[in-house]
Scaffold this motif. Sequence first.
Motif, PDB file in Angstrom:
ATOM      1  N   ASP A   4      49.195  56.387  50.341  1.00 44.69           N
ATOM      2  CA  ASP A   4      47.793  56.036  50.485  1.00 44.69           C
ATOM      3  C   ASP A   4      46.892  57.250  50.604  1.00 44.69           C
ATOM      4  O   ASP A   4      45.676  57.125  50.634  1.00 44.69           O
TER       5      ASP A   4
ATOM      6  N   ASN B 181      40.496  48.468  47.123  1.00 46.60           N
ATOM      7  CA  ASN B 181      41.288  47.333  47.616  1.00 46.60           C
ATOM      8  C   ASN B 181      40.579  45.990  47.479  1.00 46.60           C
ATOM      9  O   ASN B 181      40.708  45.111  48.329  1.00 46.60           O
TER      10      ASN B 181
ATOM     11  N   VAL C 160      41.242  43.801  45.187  1.00 46.94           N
ATOM     12  CA  VAL C 160      42.302  42.842  44.885  1.00 46.94           C
ATOM     13  C   VAL C 160      43.641  43.481  45.239  1.00 46.94           C
ATOM     14  O   VAL C 160      43.738  44.692  45.460  1.00 46.94           O
ATOM     15  N   GLN C 161      44.672  42.667  45.282  1.00 53.96           N
ATOM     16  CA  GLN C 161      46.020  43.168  45.602  1.00 53.96           C
ATOM     17  C   GLN C 161      46.718  43.599  44.319  1.00 53.96           C
ATOM     18  O   GLN C 161      47.555  42.892  43.764  1.00 53.96           O
ATOM     19  N   SER C 162      46.344  44.763  43.830  1.00 55.75           N
ATOM     20  CA  SER C 162      46.924  45.317  42.610  1.00 55.75           C
ATOM     21  C   SER C 162      48.129  46.176  42.976  1.00 55.75           C
ATOM     22  O   SER C 162      48.076  46.985  43.900  1.00 55.75           O
ATOM     23  N   ARG C 163      49.220  45.984  42.246  1.00 52.31           N
ATOM     24  CA  ARG C 163      50.472  46.665  42.585  1.00 52.31           C
ATOM     25  C   ARG C 163      50.609  48.003  41.869  1.00 52.31           C
ATOM     26  O   ARG C 163      50.178  48.155  40.735  1.00 52.31           O
TER      27      ARG C 163
ATOM     28  N   ASP D  20      46.824  43.929  36.582  1.00 56.96           N
ATOM     29  CA  ASP D  20      47.640  44.376  37.710  1.00 56.96           C
ATOM     30  C   ASP D  20      48.162  45.791  37.465  1.00 56.96           C
ATOM     31  O   ASP D  20      48.807  46.070  36.459  1.00 56.96           O
TER      32      ASP D  20
ATOM     33  N   GLU E  87      42.563  53.589  41.007  1.00 62.98           N
ATOM     34  CA  GLU E  87      44.019  53.470  40.938  1.00 62.98           C
ATOM     35  C   GLU E  87      44.592  53.784  39.566  1.00 62.98           C
ATOM     36  O   GLU E  87      45.801  53.963  39.436  1.00 62.98           O
TER      37      GLU E  87
END
Length: 414
Positions: A12, A45, A47-50, A370, A377
Amino acid sequence: MTDVKDKTAPQDAPMQQKNYTGYKSFSYLEPGKDYKVYPLAQELNRVQSRRPEVTPEQEARVRRLFQEQLMISLHDHCFVAPEDLSQFLEFRRWGRDFTGYEGLSVSGLDAVFDNLMNGTAMITSRGGWKWDDIIYDLGMRLSDIAHQDMVVLCRTTEDIVNAKKNGQIAFIVSIEGAAMIENELDRLDILYGLGVRCLGIAYSEGNQLGGGLKEPRDGGLTTFGRQAVKRMNKLGIAIDVSHSGDQTALDTIEVSDKPIFITHAGARALWNSNRLKPDDVIRACAAKGGVIGIEAAPHTTLTEKHSRHTIESFMEHFEYCVNLVGIDHVAFGPDVLFGDHVGLHDALTEALSIGASRGHLSYDKVPFVDGIENPAEAFPNIVRWLVAHGYSDEDIGKAVGGNIMRVLKEAWYK
């Protein structure tokens, strides 16, 4: 900043330390008095993107690469969209794009080809692509950038190198289509003088220069278009054919004295969409020294193997193009933004020629791509993917910035 030699480096932590002081766009003005306030999307953050899975040792290598290599996005829109997209056109009429400085500060990018709002800069016209709108959009964005120190206007390749050294991000002004110059060749000089360093021939709709990808017949580069290409070569404006029709793209590659970019696209051989490029166009671009940047806007770089758009389908296009023309001619132009990109496409279907960008095969609609959802990111996950899949430091360096710099040293005046 975490030491890149630390094999347990937290994922992070920022990829690079940038000179971010917490500045928010237009904070030198009084909200509600100097401009109307629209609540904006969350930059980080949302959305919950992997992210691609890597070992601690691989993550340490990723962080080393971000320190050692130039990281350049060939195509993005680094603005923050409003939360309520039903208000987007009203929001646009104010002409104020809010740059996602917070998100960019952790992106690891050293330079970004930012494409402003192009045809959605509908300040004076609902049709877009008007000269006044483009100039208004450009001037307003650069006014905001001038009031902070992390993002700097880029005019030369030296500016990119210095931005990395100084903990900054070079902002390369790009526009996806040239409709606004109409039949005025000297407007190219004006755009150059105002900082534009990359310009597309056509954005889907045909214009005075040539055919766009949604036209039923692509007549190729016009006589005026040929003059415009030569003028851009002389000025030092890099040329983009991402949204141009196939014949117009081929003509542009042939006429240009300098290598050109396909800044954001993919391989039509993997997905039957006019938005992607056929092998002959990709090969022709590479044969003249050019580069294709792989695109990640929602529902573009799909494949039959990966009909649900994620970083995996995106990287399948990357590997296909590398196998087709070699690692020296492929880069990344994610074409992402801060906010609901899918919702924005739904709200602007006509303005963005979304129908022309969709393939002719069935696919799963996704709420976001995603693994590569926004500029914060995109490059960290791209480099993680490349490291996890065994690419060498040299090849990664070429794909994330080296190839682009090579073209710029030829295409730009300096």
